[in-house]
Write a protein that holds these residues in place. Structure first.
Motif, short mmCIF file in Angstrom:
data_model
loop_
_atom_site.label_atom_id
_atom_site.label_comp_id
_atom_site.label_asym_id
_atom_site.label_seq_id
_atom_site.Cartn_x
_atom_site.Cartn_y
_atom_site.Cartn_z
N VAL A 1 10.00 32.83 32.47
CA VAL A 1 8.66 33.31 32.16
C VAL A 1 8.16 32.69 30.86
N GLY A 2 9.03 32.56 29.88
CA GLY A 2 8.64 31.94 28.62
C GLY A 2 8.20 30.50 28.80
N ILE A 3 8.95 29.74 29.57
CA ILE A 3 8.58 28.35 29.83
C ILE A 3 7.26 28.26 30.60
N MET A 4 7.06 29.16 31.55
CA MET A 4 5.80 29.16 32.31
C MET A 4 4.62 29.46 31.39
N VAL A 5 4.76 30.41 30.47
CA VAL A 5 3.68 30.75 29.55
C VAL A 5 3.37 29.56 28.63
N ILE A 6 4.41 28.93 28.11
CA ILE A 6 4.22 27.77 27.24
C ILE A 6 3.53 26.64 28.00
N SER A 7 3.96 26.38 29.23
CA SER A 7 3.34 25.32 30.04
C SER A 7 1.88 25.62 30.33
N TYR A 8 1.58 26.87 30.63
CA TYR A 8 0.19 27.24 30.92
C TYR A 8 -0.68 27.04 29.68
N ARG A 9 -0.18 27.43 28.54
CA ARG A 9 -0.97 27.27 27.31
C ARG A 9 -1.22 25.81 27.00
N LYS A 10 -0.25 24.95 27.27
CA LYS A 10 -0.44 23.52 27.02
C LYS A 10 -1.51 22.94 27.95
N ASP A 11 -1.56 23.39 29.18
CA ASP A 11 -2.47 22.83 30.19
C ASP A 11 -3.80 23.57 30.29
N LYS A 12 -4.03 24.55 29.43
CA LYS A 12 -5.22 25.39 29.56
C LYS A 12 -6.52 24.57 29.47
N LEU B 1 -6.92 21.40 30.11
CA LEU B 1 -7.00 20.53 31.28
C LEU B 1 -7.45 21.30 32.51
N HIS B 2 -6.97 22.52 32.67
CA HIS B 2 -7.38 23.35 33.81
C HIS B 2 -8.85 23.69 33.74
N LYS B 3 -9.34 24.00 32.55
CA LYS B 3 -10.77 24.32 32.42
C LYS B 3 -11.64 23.13 32.77
N LYS B 4 -11.16 21.93 32.44
CA LYS B 4 -11.93 20.72 32.70
C LYS B 4 -11.95 20.36 34.19
N HIS B 5 -10.81 20.40 34.84
CA HIS B 5 -10.70 19.91 36.22
C HIS B 5 -10.89 20.99 37.28
N TYR B 6 -10.68 22.25 36.93
CA TYR B 6 -10.71 23.31 37.94
C TYR B 6 -11.79 24.34 37.69
N LYS B 7 -12.92 23.92 37.11
CA LYS B 7 -14.00 24.87 36.90
C LYS B 7 -14.66 25.19 38.24
N ASP B 8 -15.24 26.34 38.34
CA ASP B 8 -15.93 26.83 39.53
C ASP B 8 -15.01 27.00 40.75
N THR B 9 -13.74 27.19 40.53
CA THR B 9 -12.84 27.43 41.66
C THR B 9 -12.91 28.88 42.15
N ALA B 10 -13.57 29.74 41.38
CA ALA B 10 -13.73 31.13 41.81
C ALA B 10 -14.53 31.20 43.11
N TRP B 11 -15.45 30.27 43.30
CA TRP B 11 -16.25 30.26 44.54
C TRP B 11 -15.39 29.99 45.76
N ILE B 12 -14.37 29.18 45.60
CA ILE B 12 -13.46 28.92 46.72
C ILE B 12 -12.69 30.19 47.07
#
Length: 62
Positions: A18-29, A31-42
């Motif tokens: 879980v610690g590694i997953m949290v760290i990885s998510y924070r690093k990619d945050k 990038l996710h906002k840039k490439h995966y915006k508006d995915t809530a509509w899907i």
């Protein structure tokens, strides 16, 4: 059922995983906002589609 050492290993593995997953998510945050915006509509469309299938199934069954 499980030995003490197996339970200790499972707990430590879970904590580290879980610690590694949290760290990885924070690093990619950013990038996710840039490439995966508006995915809530899907997600909304998918939920609507599943709901429509359930309604159709109920209507055809009656």
């Amino acid at each position: 059922m499980f030995s003490t050492n197996q339970l200790i290993f499972a707990v430590l593995f879970f904590i580290v995983f879980v610690g590694i997953m949290v760290i990885s998510y924070r690093k990619d945050k950013k990038l996710h906002k840039k490439h995966y915006k508006d995915t809530a509509w899907i997600l909304i469309g998918f939920i609507f589609f599943i709901g429509a299938l359930l309604v159709i199934k109920t209507l055809l069954k009656a």
